[in-house]
Every structure is written in structure tokens, then in C-alpha cells.
Motif scaffolding. Structure first.
Motif, PDB file in Angstrom:
ATOM      1  N   LEU A 117     159.820  14.995 107.300  1.00  0.00           N
ATOM      2  CA  LEU A 117     161.183  14.383 107.667  1.00  0.00           C
ATOM      3  C   LEU A 117     160.962  13.742 109.163  1.00  0.00           C
ATOM      4  O   LEU A 117     162.038  13.318 109.638  1.00  0.00           O
ATOM      5  CB  LEU A 117     162.475  15.163 107.765  1.00  0.00           C
ATOM      6  CG  LEU A 117     162.789  15.641 106.170  1.00  0.00           C
ATOM      7  CD1 LEU A 117     163.695  16.632 105.986  1.00  0.00           C
ATOM      8  CD2 LEU A 117     163.408  14.332 105.442  1.00  0.00           C
ATOM      9  N   GLY A 118     159.971  13.501 109.691  1.00  0.00           N
ATOM     10  CA  GLY A 118     159.627  12.491 110.752  1.00  0.00           C
ATOM     11  C   GLY A 118     159.704  11.012 110.359  1.00  0.00           C
ATOM     12  O   GLY A 118     160.583  10.695 109.546  1.00  0.00           O
ATOM     13  N   SER A 119     159.180  10.208 111.408  1.00  0.00           N
ATOM     14  CA  SER A 119     159.136   8.999 110.993  1.00  0.00           C
ATOM     15  C   SER A 119     158.352   8.357 110.069  1.00  0.00           C
ATOM     16  O   SER A 119     158.101   7.243 110.041  1.00  0.00           O
ATOM     17  CB  SER A 119     159.019   8.239 112.426  1.00  0.00           C
ATOM     18  OG  SER A 119     157.923   8.558 112.967  1.00  0.00           O
ATOM     19  N   SER A 120     157.339   9.134 109.434  1.00  0.00           N
ATOM     20  CA  SER A 120     156.171   8.669 108.726  1.00  0.00           C
ATOM     21  C   SER A 120     156.846   7.921 107.376  1.00  0.00           C
ATOM     22  O   SER A 120     156.528   6.916 107.182  1.00  0.00           O
ATOM     23  CB  SER A 120     155.288   9.846 108.509  1.00  0.00           C
ATOM     24  OG  SER A 120     154.299   9.205 107.322  1.00  0.00           O
ATOM     25  N   TRP A 121     157.628   8.651 106.578  1.00  0.00           N
ATOM     26  CA  TRP A 121     158.109   7.955 105.745  1.00  0.00           C
ATOM     27  C   TRP A 121     159.104   6.696 105.749  1.00  0.00           C
ATOM     28  O   TRP A 121     159.098   5.785 105.184  1.00  0.00           O
ATOM     29  CB  TRP A 121     158.868   9.014 104.845  1.00  0.00           C
ATOM     30  CG  TRP A 121     160.798   9.344 105.301  1.00  0.00           C
ATOM     31  CD1 TRP A 121     160.996  10.362 106.161  1.00  0.00           C
ATOM     32  CD2 TRP A 121     161.631   8.657 104.890  1.00  0.00           C
ATOM     33  NE1 TRP A 121     162.186  10.026 106.547  1.00  0.00           N
ATOM     34  CE2 TRP A 121     162.861   9.113 105.935  1.00  0.00           C
ATOM     35  CE3 TRP A 121     161.926   7.585 103.919  1.00  0.00           C
ATOM     36  CZ2 TRP A 121     164.121   8.632 105.509  1.00  0.00           C
ATOM     37  CZ3 TRP A 121     163.401   7.063 104.122  1.00  0.00           C
ATOM     38  CH2 TRP A 121     164.280   7.635 104.879  1.00  0.00           C
ATOM     39  N   VAL A 122     159.610   6.761 106.849  1.00  0.00           N
ATOM     40  CA  VAL A 122     160.288   5.527 107.434  1.00  0.00           C
ATOM     41  C   VAL A 122     159.480   4.362 107.772  1.00  0.00           C
ATOM     42  O   VAL A 122     159.740   3.113 107.176  1.00  0.00           O
ATOM     43  CB  VAL A 122     161.239   5.957 108.806  1.00  0.00           C
ATOM     44  CG1 VAL A 122     161.756   4.536 109.331  1.00  0.00           C
ATOM     45  CG2 VAL A 122     162.388   6.887 108.373  1.00  0.00           C
ATOM     46  N   SER A 123     158.454   4.596 108.373  1.00  0.00           N
ATOM     47  CA  SER A 123     157.303   3.647 108.512  1.00  0.00           C
ATOM     48  C   SER A 123     156.832   3.002 107.115  1.00  0.00           C
ATOM     49  O   SER A 123     156.648   2.087 106.992  1.00  0.00           O
ATOM     50  CB  SER A 123     156.277   4.081 109.329  1.00  0.00           C
ATOM     51  OG  SER A 123     156.783   4.439 110.607  1.00  0.00           O
ATOM     52  N   THR A 124     156.696   4.154 106.256  1.00  0.00           N
ATOM     53  CA  THR A 124     156.038   3.614 105.051  1.00  0.00           C
ATOM     54  C   THR A 124     157.189   2.712 104.119  1.00  0.00           C
ATOM     55  O   THR A 124     156.403   1.512 103.520  1.00  0.00           O
ATOM     56  CB  THR A 124     156.217   4.824 103.938  1.00  0.00           C
ATOM     57  OG1 THR A 124     155.081   5.696 104.940  1.00  0.00           O
ATOM     58  CG2 THR A 124     155.421   4.485 102.660  1.00  0.00           C
ATOM     59  N   VAL A 125     158.242   2.598 104.269  1.00  0.00           N
ATOM     60  CA  VAL A 125     159.043   2.005 103.332  1.00  0.00           C
ATOM     61  C   VAL A 125     159.728   0.842 104.045  1.00  0.00           C
ATOM     62  O   VAL A 125     160.419   0.071 103.532  1.00  0.00           O
ATOM     63  CB  VAL A 125     160.346   3.031 102.797  1.00  0.00           C
ATOM     64  CG1 VAL A 125     159.740   4.095 102.209  1.00  0.00           C
ATOM     65  CG2 VAL A 125     161.254   3.271 103.924  1.00  0.00           C
ATOM     66  N   ARG A 126     159.109   0.746 105.303  1.00  0.00           N
ATOM     67  CA  ARG A 126     159.968  -0.483 106.087  1.00  0.00           C
ATOM     68  C   ARG A 126     159.936  -1.846 105.394  1.00  0.00           C
ATOM     69  O   ARG A 126     160.610  -2.595 105.127  1.00  0.00           O
ATOM     70  CB  ARG A 126     159.442  -0.582 107.449  1.00  0.00           C
ATOM     71  CG  ARG A 126     160.120  -1.432 108.483  1.00  0.00           C
ATOM     72  CD  ARG A 126     159.580  -1.974 109.855  1.00  0.00           C
ATOM     73  NE  ARG A 126     158.075  -2.444 109.566  1.00  0.00           N
ATOM     74  CZ  ARG A 126     157.951  -3.734 109.753  1.00  0.00           C
ATOM     75  NH1 ARG A 126     159.271  -4.490 109.834  1.00  0.00           N
ATOM     76  NH2 ARG A 126     156.974  -4.342 109.554  1.00  0.00           N
ATOM     77  N   ARG A 127     158.631  -2.140 104.939  1.00  0.00           N
ATOM     78  CA  ARG A 127     158.406  -3.481 104.451  1.00  0.00           C
ATOM     79  C   ARG A 127     159.009  -3.576 103.061  1.00  0.00           C
ATOM     80  O   ARG A 127     159.989  -4.704 102.742  1.00  0.00           O
ATOM     81  CB  ARG A 127     156.964  -3.684 104.302  1.00  0.00           C
ATOM     82  CG  ARG A 127     156.241  -4.168 105.668  1.00  0.00           C
ATOM     83  CD  ARG A 127     154.803  -4.428 105.370  1.00  0.00           C
ATOM     84  NE  ARG A 127     154.110  -5.062 106.493  1.00  0.00           N
ATOM     85  CZ  ARG A 127     154.075  -5.893 107.029  1.00  0.00           C
ATOM     86  NH1 ARG A 127     154.802  -6.981 106.502  1.00  0.00           N
ATOM     87  NH2 ARG A 127     153.502  -6.206 108.188  1.00  0.00           N
ATOM     88  N   PHE A 128     159.205  -2.454 102.219  1.00  0.00           N
ATOM     89  CA  PHE A 128     159.869  -2.502 101.145  1.00  0.00           C
ATOM     90  C   PHE A 128     161.281  -2.620 101.105  1.00  0.00           C
ATOM     91  O   PHE A 128     161.975  -3.615 100.451  1.00  0.00           O
ATOM     92  CB  PHE A 128     159.607  -1.369 100.260  1.00  0.00           C
ATOM     93  CG  PHE A 128     158.184  -1.441  99.600  1.00  0.00           C
ATOM     94  CD1 PHE A 128     158.068  -2.060  98.395  1.00  0.00           C
ATOM     95  CD2 PHE A 128     157.107  -0.278  99.990  1.00  0.00           C
ATOM     96  CE1 PHE A 128     156.875  -1.781  97.792  1.00  0.00           C
ATOM     97  CE2 PHE A 128     155.993  -0.490  99.450  1.00  0.00           C
ATOM     98  CZ  PHE A 128     155.636  -1.287  98.211  1.00  0.00           C
ATOM     99  N   THR A 129     161.961  -2.060 102.192  1.00  0.00           N
ATOM    100  CA  THR A 129     163.413  -2.118 102.431  1.00  0.00           C
ATOM    101  C   THR A 129     163.563  -3.683 103.129  1.00  0.00           C
ATOM    102  O   THR A 129     164.727  -4.208 102.495  1.00  0.00           O
ATOM    103  CB  THR A 129     163.670  -1.098 103.735  1.00  0.00           C
ATOM    104  OG1 THR A 129     163.128   0.112 103.351  1.00  0.00           O
ATOM    105  CG2 THR A 129     165.068  -0.899 103.926  1.00  0.00           C
TER     106      THR A 129
END
Length: 680
Positions: free
Chosen positions: A210-222
Motif C-alpha cells: 500500500l505504498g505509492s507503487s500501485w498509485v503510480s501504476t494506475v496514474r495514466r489509466f486514471t
């Protein structure tokens, strides 16, 4: 029949394969078996291929005018233009849900392909969430709203026999407009694209990453989903403005609200994740916001297709309302349970140091966007529960939404300008004075100018909210210009570039930050367009040939009434001369149509577009003795800026999505822009 059989078989294969993919992914993740996980990844591609075959089978039935097919007979006809036949795929319940499913699996396949080598631990669980949602929609496609059902006739003995009409009913006249050919696919991409960040969020919760890794992964899709949803909303407004003939583009209709709510929470998520990436804060906010965005998308689909709300946009009463209701309840309970289960792992890594900081600005932004979304939700569903409990149909009108959403919108507009001027952790008094003095002073000076301009240009003094909006639009524009100018000047000092080159290079090397500013400027233009409604004028007249009426600064004269007919519809058209101070400016041609196949009337408005205002004419029909035309006329100031603002938002989002160029002196680019904000 062959196409229908192929399509039916493809849907069944996709349904079975979705469950197989879930099993392979979960088992592979549990055993850490790369072969099983690879099978799960390929299963996503297989489901996508099967659903694609089914969708093209429906198109084949439509384009071949196979009226033995119930869906084709109900939504197409032989004389419709090709582009409307293509668009009829999403004109009805069955085809629309099939397109929804295809968009969902296409997004899933794209996520698997781009992330297959980056996040091996998260991906199997994300696939499980994506295919779980897909399985639900494929259940509907196969067993509730199958687009491959054929028409049958009843014989005198009571038996069934295959039957096909000579022609179909055709597309609903309201949908025979260019915006409606592209509006649903674009809106669906916006709705459905949020499944990707939601799936990775659930995967992160499951695996405790639950760090920032999953957030960075989905940024473009979001970001892609967010701008497509915004574009879809604006195209829906454009369609309503041009087809419904009531002079406006937004009526707080339940289905309009259904698309707005996930956009609001998605906007909050896009801003909130920046704080998690920068400081490890707002983790609970982020998992909650993206989960709420996904669930609101499902709720919007339920409202559109269940028949529980009355809307010009919604489908008729259908048999899938309970299915969506059960799926929504189960999804909500499972998601909430997952978040509560992992709360100990969602603690912030940093504390809020000051209320006057970038972090607090994002937090207030979250609270306001969430308040806006929940108040829209309350106003949308209140009539449903009121009727269930009391048996009375209570409507919630525009007055409720305007009373709540306008003040929230004004504060959000202020934060759009103020947020970039705040520093992380704590903003010093000297920094506040330096960054805020010029924008605030100039925006306050503009207030009396707007008051005078409203009276002289639009013939009406702006009200309180209109004045606040105009002043805040000025404030936000000035902050954006100030931030671009500071960054550009810093780059000129270090690289000896001319002003334009320095600005372009600054933007390309800090694309998230400055692309975000462009998006913010698009928001400013939207608010400018919204504010124009405060100056709207309208009038209604019954005119014969040669007779005149006046609306705003325009004189209207009917010169001719003509009729024509083609295989698709009959139309009556007016030729209206528009003059000002006795000088003819242009002619307008509002039209009334009657479509033969569907036996439905339609109004084609005539709009004279200008940056200053639109002149909007509706041919409402003839009077009782059919000798005169009933005309509804509107003067809608600043509407063009709504559509221009949308284009600017798209342009800004495209900048955000570009890969940043490497800079030999990144510190120089950031020198005078340390108080700026990134979007997405």
C-alpha cells in the motif's frame, strides 16, 4: 442466422473463460506459479477476443439489415445512414451492454499487456477483480439482455414460427445526431476505465503493498478515464443543447448526475494521490476515493438501465435492475470490508504540519469534491426512496442542486488557483504575500468592470454568484499566468532561450505540472461559460410570413416556411432573417421533423454561434390553424466557452500524458516554480 449463432457462441465462450481466468490467476498467485499466472493473463486476451467477435457479429446483423433479429428490428431500419446504423449498436439495452462489456475487457487487456512485467504480485489479483466484473456483465449479455434473440410469430394453433418485418423501427430520432454516435463509447471509456485503478487498489489491499507503487501504476489509466468521462459529459451536454430544444445543456437530470458523480470523486482521487506519492499521506482517502468512483460508475449504470428514474437519457423499464442492485450491494460490502481489514496498513507516513500548506489544500479539495458528489447522489436517489417509503413521487429540481453545488463550485474554483501557490509542509507569510498579492489585487479590481460590462454588453447586471464566479475566474487565470511566467523566466536565465521556446521546453520537461495548469485553465473557461447562464434571455412568439419578434438585441422575421421529405423523415423548415438595428446579419433555419419508421417527431434547433453569445431558435410547431409558426428564441451568453474549455482540458490532459523530456538542468526548470501543483 450464422452471425447470430457465432455471436451467441462467442458470448458463452467469454463467460466460461472469464471464470477460468479468475481461477488460474488466483491459483497462480497463491502458488507463486508463473505458468498459471501467464495462463490468467492470456485468458484476459481470450475473453477480449470472444467479446469482440460477438460485438462485430451484432454489427454484421445491423449492416445486413437482418430484421429477423429482435435488436436490429427495434433499433435500425433500411433507410438509415451508415453512421447511424453503426451507432445503433449502443442505442438499445442489449447492444449498449455488449459495448460496455467489450470496453471493459479491452481496458483489462491493455492493463495486463502494459503491466505484465512490472507488477507480477499485484497483477493476478487485479485480473481477478477485472474478470469478476466482466463475468457479471457477461451474465447479463448471455441470460438477461442477449442481442442475438430472434423475433417469432405466433401461429393460429399457438405455436411459434420465425418471423421478420419488412423494415425495422429505426433509431430513436433524438439519437440521430453526430454527438450521439460518439458520445456513448467515449462516456463508457470514462466510466469503465476506472476499473483498472480500482482493481489494482484491491490487489494492493489484498497483498498489503500500500505504498505509492500501485498509485503510480494506475496514474495514466486514471487520467485517461477521467478525461474521457469529462469529454463524454460535455458531448452529452452538446447533444442536449442541440437536440432537446429547451435552450440549455445541463438540467441536473438523474442520468447526467450519474456521470458527474464518478467524475467528481475521480477528480479528487487524481489530486489526492499526489500527496501519497510526495509524502505518503492520505492513503485511506485514496483507496476510498477510487473505490467510490468505481461503485458510483456501477450505480450510474444501474440508474440508467433499471428504469427506477425518469430521464430522457435512460433506457426503458428492464429486467436487470435487481441484478445491478445485488451486484452493487455485494461490491460495496466487499470493498468496504477489504478497506476496514487493511486499515492498519493505511497509516500515513507523515503528519499534516500546517493548515496553510499544499497537503491541507488537497485535503480541503477532497472534502469539497466528496461533498459535491454526495449531495448530487442524495438529490438523485431521494425521489426513489421517497416513492418507496411514502408512495408519493417527489421530484428534486434544479433549485436544490444549484443551491448546494454553486457555493461548493465557487470554493473549488478558488482552490484551483490558490492550491498551486501553497508550499508543501508549511507556507510562510512572506511566500503568501508574494504569491497572492498580485492575483488577488487584480481580480478585485476587475469586479466593477464586470458589473459595468454585464449591463452594457448583456443588458443585465450580474448577480452575486455570477460576480463571484467572474472574479474567481480572473484570480485563477492570473495565478496560472504567474506560475508559467515565473518558470519561464527561470529557464531563460539558465538556458538563454527566447520566451516562447523557454515556455514550451519548461512545459515538456514538467509535463504533469504545467499540463495540470492547462487543465485548470480549461476549468476556468468552463466556469466562464456556466456564468453566462446568469444573462440568458428568452421569448416565445407566433409568427406568420413577414411578421417579426424581438429577443435581446436581435429582431427575427419569418420569411419562408417550406416542407420536404426523404425516405427517413418529413421535415418542415423556417427561414428566419436575423437583424440588428434594421441591418440583416444572417439567416437561421430551425426545423421540425417526423420520422416514418419510429413514428416519432423531433426538433432540429438552429444556433448562431459566437464567442459572445448564441442565438438559439426552436421551431416548436404550427398554431391551431396551421398558418403561423410557434418560435421559441433564446440568447445564451458565453456558451461557446463551455465547449472551448472542454477542448483546453483535453489538450492539457494530453500534455500530462506525454513522457517528460530529460533536462540537463532540471533544478533550473523548478527554480521559480516550487509552489506549483501536479495533476494526475
Amino acid at each position: 442466422m450464422l452471425l447470430a449463432d457465432i455471436g451467441n457462441f462467442a458470448l458463452i465462450v467469454a463467460f466460461v473463460l472469464a471464470f477460468f481466468t479468475i481461477a488460474a490467476s488466483l491459483l497462480g498467485a497463491r502458488r507463486l506459479d508463473p505458468r498459471l499466472m501467464a495462463v490468467g493473463e492470456r485468458g484476459v486476451y481470450g475473453v477480449t477476443l470472444a467479446v469482440g467477435v460477438a460485438m462485430f457479429a451484432v454489427w454484421g446483423l445491423i449492416l445486413s439489415d437482418d430484421f429477423a433479429n429482435a435488436y436490429v428490428a427495434g433499433h435500425s431500419n433500411a433507410d438509415m445512414p451508415l453512421h447511424y446504423k453503426i451507432g445503433s449498436l449502443w442505442a438499445g439495452q442489449e447492444g449498449s451492454l455488449l459495448l460496455w462489456t467489450f470496453t471493459l475487457v479491452a481496458f483489462s487487456a491493455a492493463a495486463v499487456y502494459t503491466q505484465r512485467k512490472k507488477h507480477n504480485r499485484l497483477l493476478p489479483y487485479a485480473i481477478t477483480v477485472m474478470m469478476g466484473t466482466t463475468a457479471f456483465f457477461l451474465f447479463l449479455n448471455n441470460f438477461r439482455t442477449n442481442p442475438f434473440d430472434n423475433l417469432v410469430g405466433i401461429t393460429q394453433s399457438g405455436g411459434e414460427v420465425a418471423w421478420a418485418p419488412q423494415d425495422g423501427k429505426g433509431l430513436n430520432p433524438l439519437l440521430q445526431h453526430w454527438a450521439m454516435v460518439i458520445h456513448p463509447p467515449i462516456l463508457y471509456i470514462g466510466y469503465i476505465g476506472f476499473i483498472i485503478p480500482f482493481a489494482f487498489c484491491i490487489a494492493a489491499l489484498w497483498t498489503r503493498q500500500l505504498g505509492s507503487s500501485w498509485v503510480s501504476t494506475v496514474r495514466r489509466f486514471t487520467l485517461i478515464s477521467w478525461i474521457f468521462l469529462a469529454t463524454g459529459i460535455l458531448l452529452g451536454g452538446k447533444w442536449a443543447y442541440m437536440e432537446l430544444g429547451w435552450g440549455g445543456y445541463w438540467a441536473w437530470d438523474p442520468v447526467e448526475n450519474a456521470s458527474l458523480m464518478p467524475w467528481l470523486t475521480g477528480t479528487a482521487f487524481l489530486h489526492s494521490v499526489i500527496v501519497q506519492e510526495k509524502r505518503g499521506m492520505l492513503k485511506v482517502w485514496n483507496v476510498s476515493l477510487i473505490s467510490l468512483t468505481y461503485l458510483l460508475g456501477i450505480l450510474g449504470t444501474f440508474l440508467t438501465r433499471s428504469g427506477v428514474v425518469s430521464s430522457v437519457h435512460s433506457f426503458a423499464q428492464s429486467n436487470i435492475g435487481w441484478d445491478f442492485g445485488i451486484f452493487l450491494i455485494l461490491s460495496t460490502l466487499c470493498t468496504a470490508g477489504m478497506i476496514i481489514w487493511r486499515l492498519p496498513y493505511l497509516r500515513s507516513e507523515s503528519r499534516l504540519d500546517s493548515m496553510i500548506s499544499r497537503e491541507s489544500g488537497f485535503l480541503f479539495n477532497n472534502l469539497l469534491l466528496l461533498a459535491a458528489a454526495l449531495s448530487v447522489l442524495f438529490g438523485t436517489v431521494f425521489p426513489i426512496f421517497s416513492e418507496m417509503i411514502t408512495g408519493r413521487n417527489v421530484s428534486v429540481g434544479q433549485a436544490y442542486f444549484n443551491k448546494i453545488e454553486i457555493p461548493i463550485g465557487m470554493v473549488l474554483l478558488f482552490l484551483t488557483g490558490a492550491g498551486p501557490l501553497l508550499a508543501y509542509r508549511k507556507t510562510s507569510t512572506s511566500s503568501l504575500r508574494k504569491n497572492f498579492t498580485m492575483p488577488i489585487a487584480l481580480s478585485l479590481v476587475s469586479a466593477p468592470l464586470y458589473f459595468v460590462a454585464g449591463q452594457t454588453v448583456f443588458g443585465k447586471a450580474p448577480g452575486m454568484w455570477a460576480m463571484i464566479s467572474l472574479v474567481l475566474c480572473t484570480f485563477v487565470t492570473l495565478t496560472i499566468v504567474q506560475e508559467f511566467h515565473k518558470g519561464t523566466r527561470a529557464r531563460i536565465r539558465h538556458h538563454s532561450e527566447n520566451y516562447l521556446t523557454a515556455m514550451v521546453n519548461l512545459t515538456r520537461r514538467n509535463n504533469r505540472r504545467y499540463g495540470g495548469y492547462v487543465v485548470h485553465f480549461g476549468i476556468v473557461l468552463l466556469f466562464l461559460g456556466f456564468t453566462g447562464q446568469a444573462f440568458t434571455k428568452e421569448t416565445r412568439g407566433v409568427l406568420g410570413i413577414g411578421e417579426e419578434m424581438r429577443v435581446g438585441r436581435y429582431e427575427l422575421r419569418v420569411d419562408e416556411m417550406t416542407e420536404r421529405e426523404n425516405p427517413n423523415y418529413w421535415s418542415g423548415t423556417l427561414s428566419v432573417a436575423v437583424s440588428q438595428n434594421g441591418r440583416e446579419l444572417f439567416r437561421m433555419n430551425p426545423e421540425k421533423r417526423f420520422y416514418f419508421a419510429s413514428e416519432q417527431p423531433s426538433t432540429e434547433v438552429s444556433i448562431a454561434r459566437q464567442l459572445r453569445e448564441d442565438l438559439y431558435l426552436v421551431y416548436a410547431g404550427a398554431n391551431e390553424d396551421q398558418t403561423k409558426a410557434v418560435i421559441q428564441a433564446y440568447v445564451n451568453p458565453l456558451v461557446a466557452w463551455v465547449w472551448i474549455g472542454g477542448l483546453v482540458m483535453i489538450f492539457g490532459t494530453a500534455i500530462c500524458l506525454l513522457p517528460a523530456l530529460k533536462s540537463s538542468s532540471r533544478a533550473a526548470d523548478d527554480d521559480a516554480a516550487r509552489s506549483t501543483v501536479e495533476v494526475g
